[in-house]
Design an enzyme around this catalytic site. Structure first.
Site, short mmCIF file in Angstrom:
data_model
loop_
_atom_site.label_atom_id
_atom_site.label_comp_id
_atom_site.label_asym_id
_atom_site.label_seq_id
_atom_site.Cartn_x
_atom_site.Cartn_y
_atom_site.Cartn_z
N LYS A 116 37.00 45.16 40.37
CA LYS A 116 38.01 45.53 41.23
C LYS A 116 38.30 44.33 42.32
O LYS A 116 39.69 44.47 42.82
CB LYS A 116 37.78 46.94 42.01
CG LYS A 116 37.32 47.80 41.01
CD LYS A 116 38.37 48.23 39.85
CE LYS A 116 37.74 49.15 38.69
NZ LYS A 116 38.17 48.96 37.50
N ARG A 292 44.22 49.85 28.79
CA ARG A 292 43.75 50.29 27.38
C ARG A 292 45.13 51.49 27.09
O ARG A 292 45.83 51.80 28.27
CB ARG A 292 42.56 51.26 27.41
CG ARG A 292 42.56 52.23 28.54
CD ARG A 292 41.48 53.20 28.38
NE ARG A 292 41.66 54.30 29.56
CZ ARG A 292 41.15 54.15 31.02
NH1 ARG A 292 40.83 53.07 31.29
NH2 ARG A 292 41.56 55.50 31.61
#
Ligand code: MV4
Length: 449
Positions: A116, A292
């Protein structure tokens, strides 16, 4: 174009991918664990390979066994779906090394967005708005309290390896800082083997609004508008919709532009999602990127009238995309139907479905792998169906959803259908007046039928 795609997944998403492959004239290979021998994805694929016992670690997460199935079936593409290995950089790399196309981004992109702090640094460089906070990882409590004082309490500690709320702490004042720091580090270490922590200003009562993007192999990136995913419980989404009831044309332009910038800055290839936090003043901040296809992709498919799995396979095959963004022309909403006991803390409730009838009719779509007589295994996640409704307006969409929920017959196990029925009646929800805290105030007694 691909000759044969192996689907490295199970359940509704495996079926969903097989359907598109069939329509595209691509042969399909299902893999399955011993717990899934009676699954429809096994029946509908052209070939099926049993790869191991029920435990995910020995089946759907087991890279050597999946690669063996790729080899014996001679597949030239692998579709990972969502969950399992979909964001596993190692799996993407191994596919590449084996000469089979991983239908998703490169290992490098997965790693970059999976960390992150690295993702946030990348977005700052690209000019995408992020929540004010530390530049990079925090070294110690002293540095943390200093930054917290600068940006102002409350602040949030987050794990760089995180996602799904693990290793995340809200800190209200300096007195709470050290305890929060220690427990966040401990939790992150245990969950991810990485105790790197960063700090952000806490955004109060945010909405979760995400943009679908798609990038091709020629550097083109477009957005397909937003989904509002604010109705969540313990970081599990329950309902998603598009457009967001909070969206305005101006905000969509700004957020869409930021999402495309985010994708272009990493030369993103494939379908992806840029998640934003949006505060009540309509300030928006990059939160995470998902590399995804997501559970809630049908919401976007319905409002822009395109098959996202087809687009995903096309860009993976090297076909360029058109240059223009897509905007919703309809309203769509998805209710996740889980095998869970709502009144017992949404506890998983696997078992045999003794009777099953799914809603039908105009504007109603049900993506599911279950049928009457099917047993929901206890080994995997509890989602058994997605009910997606589409109409001209949000109001009509909710009416259709209520009608469709009333048609659902699922006997033998408890499901989240009663929750969705209660939600559709909730005044705040109906008014579009909600944020990520909605479920903290929702009265579950309203789900008693
Ligand atoms: C935040 C936040 C408020 N302020 N960051 C939750 C999971 C992880 N992806 C990030 N999350 C949040 N980050 C700042 N600076 C609130 C959340 C959050 C949340 C975000 C999206 C959807 C549901 C949520 C539920 C609780 C907290």
């Amino acid at each position: 174009m691909f000759n044969k795609i192996l689907i490295a997944n199970r359940g509704e998403i495996a079926l969903r991918i097989i359907r598109t492959c069939k329509e595209m004239g691509i042969k399909t290979v299902a893999i399955y664990s011993k717990a899934d021998a009676d699954s429809l994805h096994v029946r509908f694929a052209d070939e099926a390979v049993c790869i191991g016992p029920p435990a995910s670690s020995e089946s759907y997460l087991n890279i050597p066994r999946i690669m063996a199935a790729v080899e014996i079936t001679n597949a030239d593409g692998v579709h990972p779906g969502y969950g399992f290995l979909a964001e596993n950089a190692n799996f993407s790399e191994i596919c590449k090394q084996s000469g089979v196309k991983f239908i998703g981004p490169t290992a490098e992109m997965i790693s970059k967005m999976g960390d992150k702090v690295t993702a946030k640094e990348t977005m700052i460089k690209a000019g995408v708005p992020v929540v004010p906070g530390s530049e990079g990882l925090l070294k110690d409590v002293k540095q943390g309290t200093k930054i917290a004082k600068q940006i102002g309490y409350p602040v949030m500690l987050k794990a760089t390896a995180g996602g799904g709320g693990k290793g995340m702490r809200i800190v209200q004042n300096e007195d709470e800082f050290e305890d929060a720091w220690n427990s966040a580090r401990k939790e992150a270490k245990a969950a991810f083997g990485n105790d790197g922590i960063y700090i952000e200003k806490f955004v109060e009562e945010p909405r979760h609004i995400e943009f679908q993007i798609i990038g091709d192999q020629f550097g083109n990136v477009i957005h397909l508008s937003e989904r509002d995913c604010s109705i969540q419980r313990r970081h599990q989404k329950l309902v998603e919709e598009s457009p967001s009831p909070f969206m305005t044309p101006e905000l969509r332009e700004k957020m869409g532009e930021a999402a495309v910038l985010a994708g272009k800055s990493i030369n993103y290839e494939g379908v992806g999602t840029i998640e934003f936090l949006v505060d009540k003043y309509r300030n928006f901040y990059f939160m995470e990127m998902n590399t995804r296809i997501q559970v809630e992709h049908p919401v976007t498919e319905e409002v822009i009238d395109h098959d996202l799995i087809k687009e995903q396979i096309k860009v993976a095959a090297g076909i360029p995309i058109s240059g223009k963004n897509y905007y919703p022309t309809m309203h769509a909403m998805e209710c996740r139907i889980n095998a869970e006991d709502v009144l017992n803390g949404f506890r998983p409730n696997p078992g045999k479905i003794t009777s099953f009838h799914s809603p039908k009719g105009h504007g109603v779509r049900v993506d599911t792998h279950v049928y009457a007589g099917y047993s929901v295994p206890p080994f995997y996640d509890s989602m058994i169906a997605k009910l997606i409704c589409k109409a001209q307006s949000r109001e009509e969409c909710i009416k259709k959803m209520q009608r469709a929920l009333d048609e659902f017959i699922i006997e033998g196990i408890r499901t989240t259908v009663p929750f969705h029925k209660a939600l559709m009646k909730n005044e705040a929800f109906r008014a579009g007046d909600f944020n990520t805290g909605f479920m903290n105030t929702f009265n579950l007694e309203d789900c008693v039928e």
